[in-house]
Design a protein around this motif. Structure first.
Motif, PDB file in Angstrom:
ATOM      1  N   LEU A 193      41.189  31.514   9.177  1.00 25.24           N
ATOM      2  CA  LEU A 193      41.639  30.293   9.840  1.00 25.24           C
ATOM      3  C   LEU A 193      40.619  29.902  10.899  1.00 25.24           C
ATOM      4  CD1 LEU A 193      44.168  28.393  10.031  1.00 25.24           C
ATOM      5  CD2 LEU A 193      44.952  29.875  11.868  1.00 25.24           C
ATOM      6  N   LEU A 196      47.222  25.268  12.991  1.00 20.27           N
ATOM      7  CA  LEU A 196      47.842  24.019  12.541  1.00 20.27           C
ATOM      8  C   LEU A 196      47.990  23.079  13.729  1.00 20.27           C
ATOM      9  CD1 LEU A 196      50.770  25.219  10.260  1.00 20.27           C
ATOM     10  CD2 LEU A 196      48.744  23.962   9.551  1.00 20.27           C
ATOM     11  N   HIS A 197      47.630  21.817  13.535  1.00 20.91           N
ATOM     12  CA  HIS A 197      47.740  20.853  14.621  1.00 20.91           C
ATOM     13  C   HIS A 197      47.722  19.433  14.071  1.00 20.91           C
ATOM     14  CE1 HIS A 197      43.401  21.044  13.935  1.00 20.91           C
ATOM     15  NE2 HIS A 197      43.350  19.807  14.411  1.00 20.91           N
ATOM     16  N   THR A 198      48.106  18.484  14.905  1.00 23.84           N
ATOM     17  CA  THR A 198      47.979  17.068  14.582  1.00 23.84           C
ATOM     18  C   THR A 198      46.851  16.491  15.429  1.00 23.84           C
ATOM     19  OG1 THR A 198      49.607  16.438  16.257  1.00 23.84           O
ATOM     20  CG2 THR A 198      50.438  16.809  14.033  1.00 23.84           C
ATOM     21  N   TRP A 237      40.947  23.404   2.359  1.00 18.02           N
ATOM     22  CA  TRP A 237      41.493  22.456   3.324  1.00 18.02           C
ATOM     23  C   TRP A 237      42.867  22.005   2.851  1.00 18.02           C
ATOM     24  CZ3 TRP A 237      39.028  21.380   7.800  1.00 18.02           C
ATOM     25  CH2 TRP A 237      37.699  21.746   7.887  1.00 18.02           C
ATOM     26  N   ARG A 238      43.818  21.952   3.759  1.00 14.58           N
ATOM     27  CA  ARG A 238      45.150  21.446   3.423  1.00 14.58           C
ATOM     28  C   ARG A 238      45.497  20.334   4.409  1.00 14.58           C
ATOM     29  NH1 ARG A 238      49.036  26.421   2.931  1.00 14.58           N
ATOM     30  NH2 ARG A 238      48.157  26.853   4.968  1.00 14.58           N
ATOM     31  N   GLY A 289      50.743  21.395  18.043  1.00 15.12           N
ATOM     32  CA  GLY A 289      49.856  22.525  17.814  1.00 15.12           C
ATOM     33  C   GLY A 289      48.772  22.662  18.866  1.00 15.12           C
ATOM     34  N   ASN A 315      54.550  25.092  13.358  1.00 12.36           N
ATOM     35  CA  ASN A 315      54.764  26.086  12.301  1.00 12.36           C
ATOM     36  C   ASN A 315      54.680  25.446  10.921  1.00 12.36           C
ATOM     37  OD1 ASN A 315      55.418  28.422  13.957  1.00 12.36           O
ATOM     38  ND2 ASN A 315      57.209  27.216  14.566  1.00 12.36           N
ATOM     39  N   LEU A 316      54.228  26.214   9.962  1.00 16.54           N
ATOM     40  CA  LEU A 316      54.111  25.744   8.587  1.00 16.54           C
ATOM     41  C   LEU A 316      55.473  25.290   8.040  1.00 16.54           C
ATOM     42  CD1 LEU A 316      51.977  25.388   6.398  1.00 16.54           C
ATOM     43  CD2 LEU A 316      52.475  27.701   5.634  1.00 16.54           C
ATOM     44  N   LEU A 342      56.418  21.581   8.187  1.00 15.91           N
ATOM     45  CA  LEU A 342      55.680  20.653   7.352  1.00 15.91           C
ATOM     46  C   LEU A 342      56.159  20.724   5.913  1.00 15.91           C
ATOM     47  CD1 LEU A 342      52.186  21.556   8.784  1.00 15.91           C
ATOM     48  CD2 LEU A 342      53.610  19.606   9.420  1.00 15.91           C
ATOM     49  N   PRO A 396      51.546  20.175   1.169  1.00 16.83           N
ATOM     50  CA  PRO A 396      50.289  19.451   1.497  1.00 16.83           C
ATOM     51  C   PRO A 396      49.999  18.380   0.467  1.00 16.83           C
ATOM     52  CG  PRO A 396      49.845  21.778   0.939  1.00 16.83           C
ATOM     53  CD  PRO A 396      51.307  21.551   0.845  1.00 16.83           C
TER      54      PRO A 396
END
Length: 100
Positions: free
Chosen positions: A46, A50-52, A68-69, A86, A93-94, A97, A100
């Motif tokens: 990684l 995970l983030h926006t 890439w996801r 994030g 957390n995954l 979401l 993908p």
């Protein structure tokens, strides 16, 4: 680099060639670009959590291989900035979401 990622934010201001690429992207897309460079060693599972992001992102990978996801934005949560999930102490957390 053992086990981690080095990143350079606003890399266009650090290196002339990257700045030239930023100018070309600005002409091509009609929007002001910003370039970040991430250097992650092989085998690192990684590079960033995970983030926006607040902006649209164009990924250009120059070496190696990475999976890439890209996900749709997570559902809104009270008291959390949807464009900063994030980051700054917030954990995305995954499970929040979809696919993908």
């Amino acid at each position: 680099l053992k086990g981690g990622t080095i990143y350079f934010n606003t890399a266009g201001s650090l290196w002339r060639n990257v700045g030239g690429l930023c100018r070309l992207m600005g002409y091509a897309f009609g929007l002001p670009p910003n370039t970040n460079i991430y250097v992650t060693p092989p085998g690192c599972p990684l590079s960033v959590p995970l983030h926006t992001d607040q902006q649209d992102v164009f990924v250009f990978q120059t070496q190696g291989a990475k999976r890439w996801r890209v996900f749709a934005p997570p559902p809104r949560s009270k008291g959390k900035d949807p464009m900063a999930r994030g980051k700054t102490g917030d954990v995305l957390n995954l499970e929040e979401l979809g696919d993908p």
